[in-house]
Write an enzyme that holds these catalytic residues in place. Structure first.
Site, PDB file in Angstrom:
ATOM      1  N   HIS A   1      -3.892   0.541  -7.203  1.00 35.71           N
ATOM      2  CA  HIS A   1      -4.784   0.526  -8.342  1.00 35.71           C
ATOM      3  C   HIS A   1      -4.409   0.847  -9.602  1.00 35.71           C
ATOM      4  O   HIS A   1      -5.035   0.644 -10.300  1.00 35.71           O
ATOM      5  CB  HIS A   1      -6.021   1.058  -7.642  1.00 35.71           C
ATOM      6  CG  HIS A   1      -6.750   0.720  -6.419  1.00 35.71           C
ATOM      7  ND1 HIS A   1      -6.109   0.348  -5.231  1.00 35.71           N
ATOM      8  CD2 HIS A   1      -7.747  -0.155  -6.446  1.00 35.71           C
ATOM      9  CE1 HIS A   1      -6.981  -0.321  -4.336  1.00 35.71           C
ATOM     10  NE2 HIS A   1      -7.957  -0.384  -4.998  1.00 35.71           N
TER      11      HIS A   1
ATOM     12  N   GLU B   1     -11.994  -0.343  -8.414  1.00 33.25           N
ATOM     13  CA  GLU B   1     -12.735  -1.445  -7.730  1.00 33.25           C
ATOM     14  C   GLU B   1     -13.933  -1.935  -8.441  1.00 33.25           C
ATOM     15  O   GLU B   1     -14.477  -2.969  -8.148  1.00 33.25           O
ATOM     16  CB  GLU B   1     -12.943  -0.937  -6.170  1.00 33.25           C
ATOM     17  CG  GLU B   1     -11.434  -0.907  -5.412  1.00 33.25           C
ATOM     18  CD  GLU B   1     -11.173  -1.610  -4.410  1.00 33.25           C
ATOM     19  OE1 GLU B   1     -12.310  -1.716  -3.674  1.00 33.25           O
ATOM     20  OE2 GLU B   1     -10.203  -1.862  -3.834  1.00 33.25           O
TER      21      GLU B   1
ATOM     22  N   CYS C   1      -0.020   4.269  -6.356  1.00 30.60           N
ATOM     23  CA  CYS C   1      -1.049   3.974  -5.903  1.00 30.60           C
ATOM     24  C   CYS C   1      -1.172   2.414  -6.367  1.00 30.60           C
ATOM     25  O   CYS C   1      -0.972   1.961  -7.600  1.00 30.60           O
ATOM     26  CB  CYS C   1      -2.351   4.593  -6.031  1.00 30.60           C
ATOM     27  SG  CYS C   1      -3.796   4.023  -5.280  1.00 30.60           S
TER      28      CYS C   1
ATOM     29  N   CYS D   1       0.906  -1.335  -0.161  1.00 29.55           N
ATOM     30  CA  CYS D   1      -0.103  -0.042  -0.010  1.00 29.55           C
ATOM     31  C   CYS D   1       0.913   1.257  -0.260  1.00 29.55           C
ATOM     32  O   CYS D   1       1.696   1.361   0.995  1.00 29.55           O
ATOM     33  CB  CYS D   1      -1.002  -0.073   1.267  1.00 29.55           C
ATOM     34  SG  CYS D   1      -1.809   1.318   1.502  1.00 29.55           S
TER      35      CYS D   1
HETATM   36  N1  DGL Z   1      -3.635   0.723  -1.196  1.00 31.25           N
HETATM   37  C1  DGL Z   1      -3.859   2.205  -1.444  1.00 31.25           C
HETATM   38  C2  DGL Z   1      -2.737   3.026  -2.017  1.00 31.25           C
HETATM   39  O1  DGL Z   1      -1.899   2.157  -2.576  1.00 31.25           O
HETATM   40  C3  DGL Z   1      -5.019   2.763  -2.283  1.00 31.25           C
HETATM   41  C4  DGL Z   1      -6.333   2.396  -1.746  1.00 31.25           C
HETATM   42  C5  DGL Z   1      -6.617   3.161  -0.471  1.00 31.25           C
HETATM   43  O2  DGL Z   1      -6.977   4.317  -0.418  1.00 31.25           O
HETATM   44  O3  DGL Z   1      -6.566   2.237   0.826  1.00 31.25           O
HETATM   45  O4  DGL Z   1      -2.278   4.161  -1.762  1.00 31.25           O
END
Ligand code: DGL
Length: 268
Positions: free
Chosen positions: A187, A153, A185, A74
């Site tokens: 995603h 998502e 990020c 993350c």
């Molecule tokens: N996993 C988060 C990131 O890479 C994106 C999703 C979230 O906001 O938790 O920053």
């Protein structure tokens, strides 16, 4: 810690499967345990205190399961909580920010680097700080893209609505003529074709998932902890809420079936 132990991979939700996939592709012999904190996602709009609290709880859980190394997939958690995680567990911890910054510096032609991420990641300035710690004279511009995570998502990875949102977020980065763009990020790799189209062919896109897998391999090799070749590692999945939803969406994001997803609540 043993070479045959698994690597722990942690994300706020499902997006970290991009990193999981990159790790599995690069090191098929390694066992991987994934934890998606689906009870608390998104981290991107949370306070630094909450991000650190959730992240350390997950790190402790994975460390207690005997993982030999923890990959913080993350970006938001890597940006805000790495020091707290490193204090909380006694295993090596790999975040995604440094590998992403390294890769961007290797790719940039004019030292004009754009960064896209969640609101919290952008607010942390973790990427600009990592870039300037590694090289001089880098100009960076960050852009928060809060609509990207829900779009991905929902499985909206292309089409006119996504194109319009992508164009809007990319406009300031294009105007600033960045030559390299860090997808900061979990995603965003799913939107790579749309981002490439919006930014144009001259802009290099940096996917921190691949870089993080490379860095993980390097750290394991340095520590003599690489799993022996010639076998296929096992895969395990945990979610802190809604494991069935995880399995359903995870299949789409991973491109293959996610095995059984176990529920583990972090709430005491
Ligand atoms: N996993 C988060 C990131 O890479 C994106 C999703 C979230 O906001 O938790 O920053």
């Amino acid at each position: 810690m043993r070479a045959s132990s698994a690597i722990g991979v942690f994300d706020s939700g499902l997006g970290g499967l991009t990193v999981f996939k990159a790790l599995a592709r690069r090191m098929p012999q390694e066992s991987l345990v994934y934890f998606g904190d689906t009870a608390h996602v998104p981290y991107g709009s949370k306070s630094p205190e909450a991000i650190a609290r959730y992240s350390t709880a997950v790190a402790r859980f994975l460390a207690a399961r005997g993982v030999k190394l923890l990959v913080v997939a993350c970006n938001t958690s890597s940006a805000w909580a790495l020091p707290a995680i490193r204090r909380a567990v006694k295993i090596p911890v790999v975040g995604v920010v440094e590998p992403g910054a390294h890769a961007a510096l290797a790719a940039t032609t004019g030292r004009r680097i754009g960064i896209i991420g969640t609101e919290a990641t952008v607010r942390s300035r973790a990427y600009p700080k990592a870039l300037s710690a590694l090289a001089r004279g880098v100009k960076s511009l960050s852009q928060a893209c809060p609509l990207f995570v829900p779009l991905v998502e929902e499985g909206w990875w292309s089409g006119p609505v996504v194109a319009a949102v992508v164009r809007r977020y990319c406009a300031p980065l294009k105007a600033a003529r960045v030559d390299t763009l860090i997808l900061g990020c979990t995603h965003y790799p799913y939107l790579k074709p749309m981002l490439a189209k919006a930014m144009g062919p001259r802009v290099r896109l940096i996917d921190s998932a691949e870089e993080t897998a490379r860095e993980t391999e390097r750290v394991l090799a340095d520590l003599g902890l690489r799993a022996p070749a010639g076998r296929r590692g096992r895969r395990e999945y945990y979610a802190s809420d809604a494991p069935r939803r995880f399995a359903r969406l995870g299949r789409r994001m991973l491109g293959s079936a996610v095995g059984r997803v176990r529920l583990h609540s972090l709430d005491a």
